[in-house]
Design an enzyme around this catalytic site. Structure first.
Site, PDB file in Angstrom:
ATOM      1  N   ASP A  41       6.270  -5.419   6.821  1.00  0.00           N
ATOM      2  CA  ASP A  41       4.859  -5.010   6.951  1.00  0.00           C
ATOM      3  C   ASP A  41       4.030  -6.057   6.224  1.00  0.00           C
ATOM      4  OD1 ASP A  41       2.527  -3.660   7.389  1.00  0.00           O
ATOM      5  OD2 ASP A  41       2.856  -2.169   5.828  1.00  0.00           O
ATOM      6  N   SER A  42       3.849  -7.181   6.893  1.00  0.00           N
ATOM      7  CA  SER A  42       3.228  -8.339   6.240  1.00  0.00           C
ATOM      8  C   SER A  42       1.774  -8.489   6.655  1.00  0.00           C
ATOM      9  CB  SER A  42       3.977  -9.606   6.650  1.00  0.00           C
ATOM     10  OG  SER A  42       3.727  -9.867   8.021  1.00  0.00           O
ATOM     11  N   ASP A  64       0.827  -1.218   0.000  1.00  0.00           N
ATOM     12  CA  ASP A  64       0.000   0.000   0.000  1.00  0.00           C
ATOM     13  C   ASP A  64       0.857   1.262   0.000  1.00  0.00           C
ATOM     14  OD1 ASP A  64       0.539   0.582   3.016  1.00  0.00           O
ATOM     15  OD2 ASP A  64      -0.171  -1.477   2.949  1.00  0.00           O
ATOM     16  N   PRO A  97       0.013 -16.250   1.922  1.00  0.00           N
ATOM     17  CA  PRO A  97       1.355 -15.966   1.392  1.00  0.00           C
ATOM     18  C   PRO A  97       2.346 -15.476   2.429  1.00  0.00           C
ATOM     19  CG  PRO A  97      -0.253 -14.319   0.628  1.00  0.00           C
ATOM     20  CD  PRO A  97      -1.027 -15.414   1.295  1.00  0.00           C
ATOM     21  N   GLU A  99       7.220  -6.708  -2.500  1.00  0.00           N
ATOM     22  CA  GLU A  99       5.809  -7.070  -2.264  1.00  0.00           C
ATOM     23  C   GLU A  99       5.470  -8.238  -3.194  1.00  0.00           C
ATOM     24  OE1 GLU A  99       2.658  -6.009  -0.603  1.00  0.00           O
ATOM     25  OE2 GLU A  99       2.125  -7.757  -1.810  1.00  0.00           O
TER      26      GLU A  99
HETATM   27  N1  SAM Z   1       0.059  -3.702   8.274  1.00  0.00           N
HETATM   28  C1  SAM Z   1      -0.909  -4.568   7.663  1.00  0.00           C
HETATM   29  C2  SAM Z   1      -1.387  -5.560   8.683  1.00  0.00           C
HETATM   30  O1  SAM Z   1      -0.758  -5.669   9.732  1.00  0.00           O
HETATM   31  O2  SAM Z   1      -2.409  -6.191   8.472  1.00  0.00           O
HETATM   32  C3  SAM Z   1      -0.300  -5.216   6.477  1.00  0.00           C
HETATM   33  C4  SAM Z   1      -0.342  -4.297   5.307  1.00  0.00           C
HETATM   34  S1  SAM Z   1       0.442  -4.767   3.821  1.00  0.00           S
HETATM   35  C5  SAM Z   1      -0.962  -4.581   2.769  1.00  0.00           C
HETATM   36  C6  SAM Z   1       0.760  -6.507   3.828  1.00  0.00           C
HETATM   37  C7  SAM Z   1       1.330  -6.984   2.491  1.00  0.00           C
HETATM   38  O3  SAM Z   1       2.195  -8.105   2.685  1.00  0.00           O
HETATM   39  C8  SAM Z   1       0.270  -7.452   1.491  1.00  0.00           C
HETATM   40  O4  SAM Z   1       0.186  -6.537   0.440  1.00  0.00           O
HETATM   41  C9  SAM Z   1       0.756  -8.817   1.033  1.00  0.00           C
HETATM   42  O5  SAM Z   1       0.572  -9.049  -0.351  1.00  0.00           O
HETATM   43  C10 SAM Z   1       2.229  -8.765   1.418  1.00  0.00           C
HETATM   44  N2  SAM Z   1       2.846 -10.091   1.538  1.00  0.00           N
HETATM   45  C11 SAM Z   1       2.279 -11.202   2.063  1.00  0.00           C
HETATM   46  N3  SAM Z   1       3.127 -12.239   1.960  1.00  0.00           N
HETATM   47  C12 SAM Z   1       4.262 -11.767   1.371  1.00  0.00           C
HETATM   48  C13 SAM Z   1       5.493 -12.372   1.001  1.00  0.00           C
HETATM   49  N4  SAM Z   1       5.716 -13.675   1.211  1.00  0.00           N
HETATM   50  N5  SAM Z   1       6.439 -11.591   0.418  1.00  0.00           N
HETATM   51  C14 SAM Z   1       6.212 -10.261   0.193  1.00  0.00           C
HETATM   52  N6  SAM Z   1       5.046  -9.645   0.511  1.00  0.00           N
HETATM   53  C15 SAM Z   1       4.090 -10.388   1.093  1.00  0.00           C
END
Ligand code: SAM
Length: 283
Positions: free
Chosen positions: A156-157, A86, A163, A106
């Site tokens: 920030d996952s 984001d 995933p 991401e």
């Molecule tokens: N701060 C937020 C929360 O705590 O719920 C998370 C926000 S951010 C949108 C999380 C992002 O992590 C998502 O866009 C997701 O696609 C990404 N993500 C998940 N698994 C991942 C991976 N293995 N490698 C890179 N990004 C990943």
């Protein structure tokens, strides 16, 4: 007809947000993504039934995830963000003039594209900054293979399902350790210790095995219902966490950054844990 969207993260209770207007809803390559408007929280993004962010309160953890490690480090030039498509953490990281390069890795390009389209106030142009490189890849693979080294790594996952499950494993944290400069600090989001104690407990066990200095700090995120939100800290140099309030105040003042949650005093206080969270650190 009024539509309420459930958050399905917790097995025994549900929170619902009223969707006044759904702006986007579909399955991406990796997850179910919905963006909608809510009168109290503004625009809301959910992934796989879990609130990721809202317009109104996103500043809280984005500021705490970015400014705490960067100001504790004091001379961070290269920052890696895993997840965070984001652009909220990226926006805060780029406010530090000393940051020369920020790589955002991401897994899901759709999160970046749809955030730019429907949530532009989150990234506020951050992806156009020449210091930024956007990498669309799995974070585990990136930290295992990159030749770059970073002063701060910010994870920030999503929650440790789907995933992002791999972003809570030893292999991932070993990869982070591998590409961390010395001194360097890694911070990760670790959910709600009250509702999901095993998330934080699991991360802290691995951090204690892999890093010289480990800690947890907390912030209050209104839309993550169920108590304070935990951010885990791992550094290869204990002095980063022990940085004095006076030094933080000076660095923060010199940065000229305006915040809405973070302050040097909040930074120091965030590491003071209630007993039930403290017990998870060693249990
Ligand atoms: N701060 C937020 C929360 O705590 O719920 C998370 C926000 S951010 C949108 C999380 C992002 O992590 C998502 O866009 C997701 O696609 C990404 N993500 C998940 N698994 C991942 C991976 N293995 N490698 C890179 N990004 C990943």
């Amino acid at each position: 007809m009024t539509r309420w969207i459930d958050e399905t993260l917790h097995p025994h209770f549900r929170c619902s947000l009223k969707a006044d207007r759904v702006l986007y809803e579909n399955k991406t390559e990796h997850q179910h993504l919905v963006i909608f408007e809510n009168a109290t929280f503004g625009r809301v993004m959910m992934l796989d039934g879990v609130v990721q962010l809202t317009d109104r309160d996103e500043f809280i953890y984005h500021e705490m995830m970015a400014h705490a490690p960067i100001l504790a480090h004091g001379a961070a030039r290269r920052v890696l963000i895993i997840g965070g498509g984001d652009g909220g953490v990226l926006r805060e990281v780029l406010q530090h003039r000393g940051v020369e390069r920020a790589v955002l890795c991401e897994i899901d390009r759709a999160v970046v594209d749809l955030s730019l389209e429907h949530l532009p106030t989150i990234s506020r142009g951050a992806f156009d900054d020449p210091r930024v490189e956007l990498v669309i890849a799995d974070g585990v693979k990136f930290v295992a293979e990159t030749e770059e080294r970073f002063d701060c790594i910010i994870v920030d996952s999503t929650e440790p399902v789907g995933p992002a499950a791999v972003l809570f494993t030893r292999a991932f944290f070993e990869g982070c350790r591998r590409c961390l400069n010395r001194p360097g600090v890694l911070v990760t989001q670790n959910g709600l210790p009250f509702l999901h104690p095993d998330h934080l407990r699991g991360t802290m066990r691995l951090f204690c095995e892999l890093f010289e200095d480990t800690a947890t700090y907390l912030c209050d995120q209104p839309t993550y219902f169920g108590g304070p939100f935990a951010l885990a800290w791992a550094a290869n140099e204990p002095s980063l966490r022990k940085v004095r309030l006076a030094a933080l105040k000076e660095r923060f003042a010199q940065s000229g950054i305006e915040t809405n949650y973070y302050s040097p005093r909040v930074h120091k206080a965030a590491f003071q844990l209630p007993v039930y969270v403290q017990r998870l650190m060693t249990g």
